[in-house]
Design an enzyme around this catalytic site. Sequence first.
Site: not given
Length: 579
Positions: A261, A277, A381-384, A450, A455, A470
Amino acid sequence: MIKMIMFRKFRVLILMVFLIACTMHIMIDLLPKLEKRAAEGDSGDGGCQCAHHAGGESQGWGKQRARSAAEAGWPNKHTLRILQDFSNEPSSNLTSHSLEKTTAVAAKAAYRAESFRRLRPAAEKTEEHKPLIGDASGGRIVSVHTRASRLYALFEHPLYKIDLPPLTDVDTLFNVNTDIRFYPRTTGNQGWHNEDGNEEEEEFSPMAEVTAESYPNWLRFHIGINRYELYSRHNPVLEALLKDLVTQRITSVAMKSGGTQLKLIMTFQNYGQALFKPMKQTREQETPPDFFYFSDFERHNAEIAAFHLDRILDFRRVPPVAGRLVNMTREIRDVTRDKKLWRTFFISPANNVCFYGECSYYCSTEHALCGKPDQIEGSLAAFLPDLNLAKRKTWRNPWRRSYHKRKKAEWEVDPDYCDEVKQTPPYDRGTRLLDIMDMTIFDFLMGNMDRHHYETFEKFGNDTFIIHLDNGRGFGKHSHDEMSILVPLTQCCRVRKSTYLRLQLLAKEEYQLSLLMEESLLRDRLSPILIQPHLQAMDRRLRLVLQVLVSCVEKEGYTSVVEEDLVGDSSTHRGPGHR
């Protein structure tokens, strides 16, 4: 002979029509550039007495995109033929104040007032002056962390004050030298020059003297990641980062590749990035009963609620997430350089701005994302850290579903499946299996089916936590508890003692998971995030988890089920030799 002459004339006619069409096509493409030059000439005329209206930036799509398209080499024919100037209409997306929006704001205010009344204990309230995110109604600060609040009492409990082992260089994701300066160019954002002369951006100029303490909050968040957690319990950087996600100016937008999506990568003024999102369902909508789990919608409010739930469970394995109301015109369409995304914008019959992007599911005109009239909710959502700086390893979840309409996974037909998993690396040693049990409980409380992969940070090997990424397919059904999500726990009958004790604590009346979540979610700009049935469903599911653990203890004994991880604090994170 006559037929031959007629045929030649016909060919000449066809050629002339073709040449005329090509000429018109070229003129259409050149017209915006000519308009731009003319506009530049007018702006340089010292005698121009043109009035500059306050709403000048709210001009129609045709003129607005014509200027930016000429600069970036965009397909201007789409601007002239498809996009229409609608800003002067009475119901314009930039000028109208819909009754629906006003009603929504009033409803949010009423919800907040009711929530505060419900959460306020009878005891005297003493403010804990802690910086929180402003509310959606006008940027004012909402303080819910009073000393008498449930959330404050929870975080003061000894179970939420367990110290980590001392950190060494091998336990931190980055070894920071305070003499190293932050250079935005290294973040991958090539647009770091202050081309627009914006003084606000000078704060992050690569020419400025920058110390580690003055790094942007997203970088300080990255620096704080270690072997045991994404962020510490009381790290002030977390609150500052959540505020940045809501208030930082968006400078560029692009579609994220992969996934089923639409998701957008948004870059901010301070060079931080977040995954956006957009809202696809209202708070009250449930997943249709005939939907397969792999075709369910990804919900923005589920991402927000998952972050707060993860924090209340004291896992701290979900990257920071905040809700934001985004202007689709100014903050997505006008700043994106993704042509594929930009071409999908259109105006709906209701005069709302819509777009749909490109993805595997729900990216079509029929499933377009539409604003009200151009405002849309979403989670950020903050990036890693970038994979070039901190590699992550992707693992297949042993209890992954089949993602097929008819086939079943092995764990669904083999009751002894966990015995096989326990003999397979990395689940045969260390704490990885216990991490899977934590993730299972986390997913069950949300109703998330889901979870096909997970990770970890490669630097820490197998002795580290699982990142809970996610979570958008959680909180889909409050009226149904999907017991198959708990199969890993029922098959393995293993859990950390700290997790078990916290679950028992959250089931007590003086804490109560639903009320803690409600209080925590009040801090988000898009509050209310979850409706009451979803909050009540978490209490019900928590009781089911505890029932499963009680059954396991009765069947196998307490010491076989509950893994001791509180003695000496550091035993939670065993070394490679533990089996």
